[in-house]
Design a protein around this motif. Sequence first.
Motif, short mmCIF file in Angstrom:
data_model
loop_
_atom_site.label_atom_id
_atom_site.label_comp_id
_atom_site.label_asym_id
_atom_site.label_seq_id
_atom_site.Cartn_x
_atom_site.Cartn_y
_atom_site.Cartn_z
N VAL A 1 0.84 -1.20 0.00
CA VAL A 1 0.00 0.00 0.00
C VAL A 1 0.87 1.25 0.00
O VAL A 1 0.64 2.20 -0.75
CB VAL A 1 -0.93 -0.01 1.23
CG1 VAL A 1 -1.62 1.33 1.39
CG2 VAL A 1 -1.96 -1.12 1.12
N LEU A 2 1.91 1.21 0.83
CA LEU A 2 2.79 2.37 0.93
C LEU A 2 3.49 2.64 -0.40
O LEU A 2 3.58 3.78 -0.85
CB LEU A 2 3.81 2.12 2.04
CG LEU A 2 4.66 3.32 2.43
CD1 LEU A 2 3.79 4.41 2.98
CD2 LEU A 2 5.71 2.92 3.44
N ALA B 1 1.15 4.16 -2.83
CA ALA B 1 0.90 5.56 -2.49
C ALA B 1 2.08 6.43 -2.89
O ALA B 1 1.90 7.53 -3.42
CB ALA B 1 0.63 5.69 -0.99
N VAL B 2 3.28 5.94 -2.65
CA VAL B 2 4.47 6.73 -3.00
C VAL B 2 4.55 6.90 -4.51
O VAL B 2 4.83 7.99 -5.02
CB VAL B 2 5.74 6.05 -2.45
CG1 VAL B 2 6.98 6.72 -3.04
CG2 VAL B 2 5.77 6.14 -0.94
N ARG C 1 2.20 6.97 -6.62
CA ARG C 1 1.18 7.86 -7.16
C ARG C 1 1.27 9.27 -6.59
O ARG C 1 0.35 10.06 -6.72
CB ARG C 1 -0.21 7.28 -6.87
CG ARG C 1 -0.49 6.01 -7.67
CD ARG C 1 -1.87 5.51 -7.41
NE ARG C 1 -2.86 6.56 -7.59
CZ ARG C 1 -4.11 6.48 -7.13
NH1 ARG C 1 -4.48 5.44 -6.46
NH2 ARG C 1 -4.96 7.46 -7.35
N THR C 2 2.40 9.56 -5.93
CA THR C 2 2.54 10.86 -5.30
C THR C 2 3.37 11.79 -6.16
O THR C 2 4.39 11.38 -6.70
CB THR C 2 3.20 10.69 -3.93
OG1 THR C 2 2.34 9.90 -3.12
CG2 THR C 2 3.40 12.03 -3.26
N ASP C 3 2.89 13.00 -6.23
CA ASP C 3 3.57 13.97 -7.07
C ASP C 3 4.44 14.88 -6.20
O ASP C 3 4.20 16.06 -6.07
CB ASP C 3 2.51 14.79 -7.81
CG ASP C 3 3.16 15.73 -8.80
OD1 ASP C 3 4.31 15.47 -9.18
OD2 ASP C 3 2.50 16.71 -9.16
N LEU C 4 5.44 14.28 -5.57
CA LEU C 4 6.34 15.06 -4.74
C LEU C 4 7.57 15.43 -5.55
O LEU C 4 7.93 14.74 -6.50
CB LEU C 4 6.77 14.25 -3.52
CG LEU C 4 5.79 14.20 -2.36
CD1 LEU C 4 6.38 13.42 -1.22
CD2 LEU C 4 5.44 15.60 -1.90
N TYR D 1 8.04 27.59 18.24
CA TYR D 1 7.66 26.34 18.90
C TYR D 1 8.02 26.32 20.37
O TYR D 1 8.13 25.26 20.97
CB TYR D 1 8.32 25.16 18.19
CG TYR D 1 7.67 24.82 16.88
CD1 TYR D 1 6.41 24.24 16.87
CD2 TYR D 1 8.28 25.09 15.68
CE1 TYR D 1 5.79 23.93 15.68
CE2 TYR D 1 7.66 24.80 14.47
CZ TYR D 1 6.42 24.21 14.48
OH TYR D 1 5.79 23.91 13.32
N ALA E 1 5.76 24.25 22.59
CA ALA E 1 5.95 22.80 22.48
C ALA E 1 7.21 22.38 23.22
O ALA E 1 7.26 21.32 23.86
CB ALA E 1 6.05 22.41 21.01
N ALA F 1 7.31 19.80 26.29
CA ALA F 1 8.15 18.60 26.34
C ALA F 1 8.78 18.45 27.72
O ALA F 1 9.01 17.33 28.18
CB ALA F 1 9.22 18.67 25.26
N LEU G 1 1.98 19.82 18.45
CA LEU G 1 1.55 19.94 19.84
C LEU G 1 0.52 18.86 20.17
O LEU G 1 0.47 18.37 21.29
CB LEU G 1 0.97 21.34 20.08
CG LEU G 1 0.92 21.74 21.55
CD1 LEU G 1 2.31 21.80 22.12
CD2 LEU G 1 0.25 23.08 21.73
N LEU H 1 2.41 15.84 21.01
CA LEU H 1 3.07 16.03 22.29
C LEU H 1 2.07 15.83 23.43
O LEU H 1 2.35 15.12 24.41
CB LEU H 1 3.67 17.43 22.35
CG LEU H 1 4.62 17.66 23.51
CD1 LEU H 1 5.99 17.14 23.15
CD2 LEU H 1 4.70 19.14 23.83
N SER I 1 -1.59 14.14 -4.99
CA SER I 1 -1.21 12.82 -4.49
C SER I 1 -2.31 12.23 -3.63
O SER I 1 -2.21 12.22 -2.40
CB SER I 1 0.08 12.91 -3.70
OG SER I 1 0.23 14.17 -3.10
N MET J 1 -1.40 9.23 -1.20
CA MET J 1 -0.67 9.58 0.01
C MET J 1 -1.61 10.18 1.06
O MET J 1 -1.51 9.87 2.24
CB MET J 1 0.43 10.58 -0.35
CG MET J 1 1.55 10.61 0.64
SD MET J 1 2.37 9.03 0.73
CE MET J 1 3.95 9.46 0.09
N LEU K 1 -3.68 7.42 2.60
CA LEU K 1 -2.87 6.63 3.53
C LEU K 1 -2.66 7.40 4.84
O LEU K 1 -2.82 6.85 5.94
CB LEU K 1 -1.53 6.31 2.87
CG LEU K 1 -0.66 5.30 3.59
CD1 LEU K 1 -1.38 3.98 3.69
CD2 LEU K 1 0.65 5.13 2.85
#
Lengths: 187, 508
Positions: free
Chosen positions: A108-109, A112-113, A115-118, A146, A149, A153, B132, B135, B218, B221, B224
Amino acid sequence: MVDLLFYVAAAVSVLCALGVVVSANPVQSVMMLLGSFTGIALIYLLAGFQFLAAIQILVYGGAIMVLFLFVVMLLNQGDPVALAREQGVLHKEQLAGGLAVAGSALAVLLVAVARTDLPRPIFGYLWPEGGLDPLLGMAQAMFGPYVLAFEGASVLLLATAVGVMTLAKRQRNKPVAAASTSEEASA
Amino acid sequence: MFALQDLHLQGLSLLSPELTLVTTALVVLMMDLIWKERDSWRLGAIGLVGLGAAALQLVSAHGTQGTAFGLVSIDNFGGFFKLFTSAATGVCIVFVMLDRRERRHRIGEYYFLLLSAAIGIFFMVGTYNLLLLVLGLELASLASYSLAGFHKGEKRSAEAAMKYVVFGGLSAGVMVFGISLLYAVTGTLDMRVMSGALAIDPVGEGVARSLAVALEQSPGMVALAMILILGGFSFKISSAPFHFWAPDVYEGSPTPVTTFLAVASKAGGFGALMRFFGVLFVAPDVGEMVAAYRNEIGMVLALVAAATMTLGNLAALRQTSLKRMLAYSSVAHAGYVLVGVAAMNQAGMEASLFYLAAYYFMNLGAFGFLLYFSGVTGRETLESLRGMGPKAPMITVPMVIFLVSLTGIPPMVGFTGKLQLLYAAMGPAEGLQLGWLAVCLGLNSVISLYYYMRVVRVLFLEDSDEPRPEPQVPMAVFLCLMAFLTVWFGLFFTPLLDLARSGMDLLT
């Protein structure tokens, strides 16, 4: 060249991770984990994050790995016969089932990769002329937008530390008799 | 570009409930070291005061809109879940204070971890930023892992903690993987940027693409990523197919912790899930492409909801332990709440919020009953309840009310909630057919009638010569209050409805 290095690093980290799970000897598992960490560090480096790569080696490959080794060597690993029996628990059917699930997830992965337009190639385009200045950029992100965040943490680490210490510490002078079984369990 | 002067105190004042809770948690931890009392009620009182202060701040901030540090969003939707969490955590602390067996354990750490988990849920439900969110989710999970194993000596508790850690680690990995894929195709972690509601990422840099563009470029992707992220949420709300951990963990954990997991933690998961899918798919200004995709997501959620409630109810039928039965019932209820989310419109989300509010009263009551009886008899089986009904009416009559409400029989609040979910399933978003889900919901209520009423039968219609249980006045008062509210809000449900409706500022 960079692409080739990436595939090598990825293969090393995946195969080593597999080795962690399947190897029978705990020390061997820890060594495999070291290989996996190194592979990931290389991927960081290829993506232009030199600082993360160095930290990955220093903290995970160095400090954490030494701790793992200590734990494995100091702790009683249990009866070797029982250990061998544990490892025999995985039957052929279970192995086949696990492989089928993992294989279909991989399929599946991959679909997906594909069919990906990256943007391609995966690496290089992230890498500005003369390399990134990852430490400054990272610090600015971490203590700028951030920052919340980052502070969150710290609560997370505190809670984890308290939780682990509560679970790991043995109970002294127990007040109630019902806790006598806990001695056996924690011993 | 982010500048230092943006870090003004205004952001901090918006975060005052979170800061109050962090301070309370630290004070509890420190006072535990100073007082060194094993059986301290004072620590619990500190925790309750802190939670009360946070709740007051939340109530007074009702209606405020704002963003703190570009990460935490202040709105009524988040406020609803934060209030829910503080109230539920408060009840859990009261449970610990009432239970002699719980107080044997390191009480300071107990309260500290409960409060930390609450802080995690606060972050989880109050943010549009996936970083976040993860997290907060991890903070809530890590604190819960240690809480599940708090009865160190007991094998069941250790097993619960172990199972929880393994399942939790796996599903967190699945979810983070999904988020990373989503980041890869959109270039942002902010849900509002993905949905197109915000043009500029408040914290990130670089070019971000909206989900509509990503869907075009995509689709595989995105699909998924959605499934993987849904997997992570499924673990938190214990819905199929990630519910296997729930019965064992709920049964093995100390009862106050089980209460926390089944009520606060589950609601937190729903808060994050509803914000995610609500903002990305249900908000009014999503594009045509996303609106078409919404129905597919709705169908997936509907299937998950149907599977969850059916599996939960069928498994609950066979249980002989009251605690395990309540665990499966809580799984089934996750399925009910999901019905509203699956409808993928505002009415559905409102129904889900309402049902969660109803769930609060009836489930906390049921767990209080369990805590009392397992404390008195030392057992958790249905058998041990035989003939107890007339012997402790102040405890058992409220329990009957909770069970009736959990089944969804009028005039209890559970009925009103289920009615709204049924309406939601009958009128979902355009192009979505969920009539079958409404039928499934009805059938499941009938199934659940059997095992809920079995408890009533054991309590009142069977006889035993067991002695009258020792009364516990605070617990009886608590149960009567919860039972009163269960009936009261079943008859006069407008306040709860208004609360649920005000939470819909998420979708504007």
